[in-house]
Design an enzyme around this catalytic site. Structure first.
Site, PDB file in Angstrom:
ATOM      1  N   HIS A 193       1.531 -13.044  -5.679  1.00  8.06           N
ATOM      2  CA  HIS A 193       0.473 -13.155  -4.679  1.00  8.06           C
ATOM      3  C   HIS A 193      -0.146 -14.556  -4.629  1.00  8.06           C
ATOM      4  O   HIS A 193      -1.345 -14.708  -4.381  1.00  8.06           O
ATOM      5  CB  HIS A 193      -0.598 -12.102  -4.938  1.00  8.06           C
ATOM      6  N   VAL A 194       0.683 -15.572  -4.851  1.00  5.75           N
ATOM      7  CA  VAL A 194       0.159 -16.945  -4.825  1.00  5.75           C
ATOM      8  C   VAL A 194      -0.267 -17.319  -3.398  1.00  5.75           C
ATOM      9  O   VAL A 194       0.356 -16.899  -2.424  1.00  5.75           O
ATOM     10  CB  VAL A 194       1.232 -17.921  -5.370  1.00  5.75           C
ATOM     11  N   TYR A 195      -1.367 -18.060  -3.308  1.00  8.33           N
ATOM     12  CA  TYR A 195      -1.824 -18.612  -2.025  1.00  8.33           C
ATOM     13  C   TYR A 195      -1.568 -20.112  -2.036  1.00  8.33           C
ATOM     14  O   TYR A 195      -1.934 -20.799  -2.998  1.00  8.33           O
ATOM     15  CB  TYR A 195      -3.327 -18.412  -1.835  1.00  8.33           C
TER      16      TYR A 195
ATOM     17  N   ASP B 162      -2.458 -10.474   8.513  1.00  9.10           N
ATOM     18  CA  ASP B 162      -2.328  -9.606   7.351  1.00  9.10           C
ATOM     19  C   ASP B 162      -1.248  -8.613   7.756  1.00  9.10           C
ATOM     20  O   ASP B 162      -1.533  -7.476   8.115  1.00  9.10           O
ATOM     21  CB  ASP B 162      -3.648  -8.915   7.025  1.00  9.10           C
TER      22      ASP B 162
ATOM     23  N   ARG C  80       0.808  -1.226   0.000  1.00 12.95           N
ATOM     24  CA  ARG C  80       0.000   0.000   0.000  1.00 12.95           C
ATOM     25  C   ARG C  80       0.841   1.275   0.000  1.00 12.95           C
ATOM     26  O   ARG C  80       1.804   1.381   0.765  1.00 12.95           O
ATOM     27  CB  ARG C  80      -0.906   0.007   1.242  1.00 12.95           C
TER      28      ARG C  80
ATOM     29  N   GLU D 157       4.372 -13.134   0.771  1.00 11.63           N
ATOM     30  CA  GLU D 157       4.806 -12.244  -0.308  1.00 11.63           C
ATOM     31  C   GLU D 157       6.135 -11.591   0.044  1.00 11.63           C
ATOM     32  O   GLU D 157       6.181 -10.650   0.828  1.00 11.63           O
ATOM     33  CB  GLU D 157       3.749 -11.169  -0.543  1.00 11.63           C
TER      34      GLU D 157
END
Ligand code: GAL
Length: 335
Positions: free
Chosen positions: A171-173, A240, A76, A301
């Site tokens: 941004h793979v989960y 997060d 961000r 990440e």
């Protein structure tokens, strides 16, 4: 086995799926849309098991970040503004007043030129400043390499014609369960003793918080279920967070995720790791074999601390005119 297949069409533009396989039968697939990591299958007990959240259709990748390449700047940027050479730069915003994950026209929203060369899936894209709203035109190459030691290495290379920012990630989960089970039964290790304090809009401040004696402490493997219980009453309902790591020239272990005999180790030389446990996932998302819901996956990440934009003590993500920058993340799979 290598393959290029038409995956779907977006506004008439063909979106391709590229697959490479190593000698152990591991299969890696990526999409031209978002230069996305779409699948990672490993052989377990005679069948192939998917280890990442993977969607069946191109529509399922619109407006999402799962598997996508994220840039120019991951994370961000508060007020969509930063200072560059003494001037305030304004960027397009896409989360209220915030520029998140490269903004509304970031890497994850673009279709990339793709090709397969040996064990690599290679994506290229010229991005002009009028296209994504960041200063300067950049040429970006994102390469996914699958080797016979069961590593997927992603390299991000960019050069610019004017000063800009470059702090990409993927941004793979991951979800290492064969069944439709959430990641509560996974163990996570993150060798970090500090995380960034965030504002209410989740913008990192320059303040670091010790993880000791809190549920954010993953220096020893912690069962995610235990953390979810403790995080239940927080607005996040999970992780997060931006962990602060030691930056090294060499690739160091940034995280380990394991479930049973399956394990992924993430290696990075960058100084931050964002860990996000899909806390807000709902049925608007569609994954193969897994129903979208909170805690159905975990993103780890690797990036340079987003705070670097404001404070050079946290790193340098500037890309100067004529300069080339390269970043690399390696994911090692055990199964
Ligand atoms: C993460 C971020 C989360 C959320 C997610 C995208 O990197 O930390 O807050 O925005 O990306 O769904």
């Amino acid at each position: 086995m290598t393959a290029v297949k038409l995956f779907g069409k977006m506004n008439g533009t063909p979106i391709y799926r590229y697959t490479v396989e190593n000698k152990n039968g591991v299969q890696l697939s990526c999409l031209s849309y978002g230069a996305a990591w779409q699948s990672l299958k490993v052989p377990v007990n005679g069948h192939l098991q998917e280890l990442i959240l993977s969607s069946p259709q191109i529509d399922d990748y619109v407006g999402t970040y799962h598997g996508k390449s994220v840039g120019r700047v991951a994370g961000r940027i508060g007020q969509g503004q930063y200072m560059q050479a003494g001037q305030e730069v304004s960027l397009p915003t896409n989360e209220g007043s915030t520029t998140l994950h490269g903004g509304p026209h970031g890497f994850s929203t673009l279709n990339w030129h793709g090709e397969i060369k040996n064990n690599q899936i290679i994506f290229n894209r010229h991005i002009s400043e009028s296209e994504d709203g960041f200063p300067g035109d950049i040429d970006v190459t994102i390469i996914f390499t699958l080797d016979d030691q069961n590593n997927v290495t992603i390299t991000y290379t960019a050069s610019a014609n004017a000063e800009t920012l470059f702090n990409p990630t993927n941004h793979v989960y991951f979800n290492l369960n064969a069944s439709d089970t959430d990641i509560g039964n996974h163990h996570l290790t993150v060798p970090s003793s500090q995380r960034f304090k965030l504002t209410s809009k989740k913008i990192p401040t320059g303040e670091l918080l010790d993880v000791a004696a809190s549920y954010f402490d993953f220096r020893k493997p912690q069962l995610l279920k235990e953390m979810f219980k403790k995080a239940q009453s927080t607005p996040e309902n999970g992780l997060d967070d931006i962990y602060y790591l030691n930056a090294h020239r060499e690739q160091n272990l940034a995280a380990t995720l394991s479930q049973g005999n399956i394990k992924v180790d993430v290696f990075s030389n960058r100084n931050a790791l964002v860990v996000f446990t899909a806390n807000d996932f709902d049925e608007s998302l569609h994954f193969i074999g897994k129903q979208a819901r909170p805690h159905i996956g975990i993103a780890m990440e690797a990036q340079t601390a987003p705070r670097a934009i404001v404070d050079p003590k946290f790193g340098d993500i500037r890309l100067h005119s004529g300069q080339t920058r390269q970043e690399k993340t390696r994911y090692h799979f055990t199964f």
